[in-house]
Design a protein around this motif. Sequence first.
Motif, short mmCIF file in Angstrom:
data_model
loop_
_atom_site.label_atom_id
_atom_site.label_comp_id
_atom_site.label_asym_id
_atom_site.label_seq_id
_atom_site.Cartn_x
_atom_site.Cartn_y
_atom_site.Cartn_z
N PRO A 38 -83.54 61.98 -10.06
CA PRO A 38 -83.13 62.35 -11.42
C PRO A 38 -83.12 61.16 -12.39
CG PRO A 38 -81.73 63.42 -9.81
CD PRO A 38 -82.60 62.45 -9.05
N ARG A 39 -82.93 59.95 -11.86
CA ARG A 39 -82.89 58.76 -12.75
C ARG A 39 -84.22 58.60 -13.49
NH1 ARG A 39 -78.25 56.24 -12.17
NH2 ARG A 39 -77.24 55.93 -10.11
N THR A 40 -85.30 59.09 -12.89
CA THR A 40 -86.61 58.94 -13.56
C THR A 40 -86.71 59.89 -14.75
OG1 THR A 40 -87.61 60.62 -12.15
CG2 THR A 40 -87.68 58.34 -11.34
N HIS A 41 -85.69 60.75 -14.90
CA HIS A 41 -85.69 61.72 -16.02
C HIS A 41 -84.58 61.39 -17.00
CE1 HIS A 41 -88.69 64.19 -14.02
NE2 HIS A 41 -88.02 64.01 -12.90
N THR A 42 -84.31 60.08 -17.17
CA THR A 42 -83.30 59.65 -18.15
C THR A 42 -84.01 58.75 -19.17
OG1 THR A 42 -82.81 57.70 -16.82
CG2 THR A 42 -81.48 59.66 -16.41
N SER A 43 -83.42 58.61 -20.34
CA SER A 43 -84.07 57.80 -21.39
C SER A 43 -83.27 56.55 -21.73
CB SER A 43 -84.24 58.67 -22.64
OG SER A 43 -82.98 59.30 -22.88
N ASP A 44 -82.01 56.47 -21.27
CA ASP A 44 -81.21 55.27 -21.61
C ASP A 44 -81.50 54.16 -20.61
OD1 ASP A 44 -78.32 55.29 -19.71
OD2 ASP A 44 -79.87 56.83 -19.58
N ARG A 45 -81.25 52.93 -21.01
CA ARG A 45 -81.68 51.81 -20.13
C ARG A 45 -80.83 51.73 -18.87
NH1 ARG A 45 -79.05 46.97 -21.16
NH2 ARG A 45 -77.56 46.95 -22.88
N HIS A 46 -79.65 52.39 -18.87
CA HIS A 46 -78.85 52.40 -17.63
C HIS A 46 -79.23 53.58 -16.74
CE1 HIS A 46 -76.48 49.18 -19.24
NE2 HIS A 46 -76.15 49.90 -20.31
N GLN A 47 -80.24 54.36 -17.19
CA GLN A 47 -80.65 55.54 -16.41
C GLN A 47 -79.43 56.34 -15.95
OE1 GLN A 47 -83.23 53.64 -13.35
NE2 GLN A 47 -84.88 54.80 -14.36
N THR A 48 -78.59 56.70 -16.94
CA THR A 48 -77.32 57.38 -16.63
C THR A 48 -77.55 58.80 -16.15
OG1 THR A 48 -76.29 56.03 -18.34
CG2 THR A 48 -75.06 57.98 -17.59
N VAL A 49 -77.00 59.15 -14.99
CA VAL A 49 -77.13 60.51 -14.45
C VAL A 49 -75.76 61.16 -14.23
CG1 VAL A 49 -79.32 60.06 -13.27
CG2 VAL A 49 -77.13 59.60 -12.09
N ASP A 50 -74.68 60.42 -14.57
CA ASP A 50 -73.34 60.99 -14.35
C ASP A 50 -72.45 60.72 -15.55
OD1 ASP A 50 -71.44 58.34 -12.98
OD2 ASP A 50 -73.49 58.19 -13.74
#
Length: 268
Positions: A38-50
């Motif tokens: 799921p991290r590969t589907h984030t746009s912020d530089r911290h790859q926030t998933v939670d």
Amino acid sequence: MWFGVISIMTEMIAQASRTGVFGRAIDQGILSLDLFDPRTHTSDRHQTVDDRPYGGGPGMVMMVAPLLAAIDEARTAAAGRRIEAPLIYLSPQGEQLDQRMVKEFADLPGLILLSGRYEGIDERVVDRVDRMVSIGDYVLSGGELPAMVMMDAIARHLPGTLGNSASAVEESHLDGLLDYPHYTRPEIAGSERVPEVLTSGDHGAIKRWRLKQALRSTWLARPDLLTERPLSALERELLAELFSEGLGTNRTNRTNRTNRTNRTNESD
Ligand code: 4FV
């Protein structure tokens, strides 16, 4: 069979999938595995998933968007393989995984396994899964181990996975029973000798002894398994023999090891 696993700890799954029966099954092309993070589907530089839970409380919750995007990616991969792969969320709230369910899954062309982390995933994602499965009534720190447990158990039912198909057949014969005791060299260890029947070369007698021992340990440790499983005539005969040999009397201390000692001198 194809497995798609959604996890923010893909390395954990990748590592395990390179070893043992499972790793060999992948090398032999009996099964294939794709990982979706799921991290590969984030746009912020911290790859926030939670994020923090609405309503307060401890811990974090996995967010909707990265998970749904990873689910779509996995479903697209399944479609690309022209297979129907149900989406399974590993969770303590799920149906208890057992051999019957494992065999059911092993007949499918593929599965998508969703492994959560933190306190869990946003309920709006849970609403979109096809099934929830639990490996046991305890809380783990992630769904990766449950996903690996499930894949390992399923892989054993795929033709060609177990070295010699005999073990798969045998495993199915003793289906629903606990395993019989195993022995290997030396024939005599200390003062303990391997049960004679096992060195007799009489495969019929060995098969009968093993079934009898499987019934015995199931009766002692998991009698519940015997209530939900139809017994063959031979199994009923062997249980009667065990009772006549005093099995019923020491039901009290079902699992303490002492009563294992009188296994060997049981009439074969
Ligand atoms: C679990 C289980 C399990 C709960 C919160 C992952 C954890 C954390 N999954 N069988 N038992 N999952 O404990 O399947 O996110």
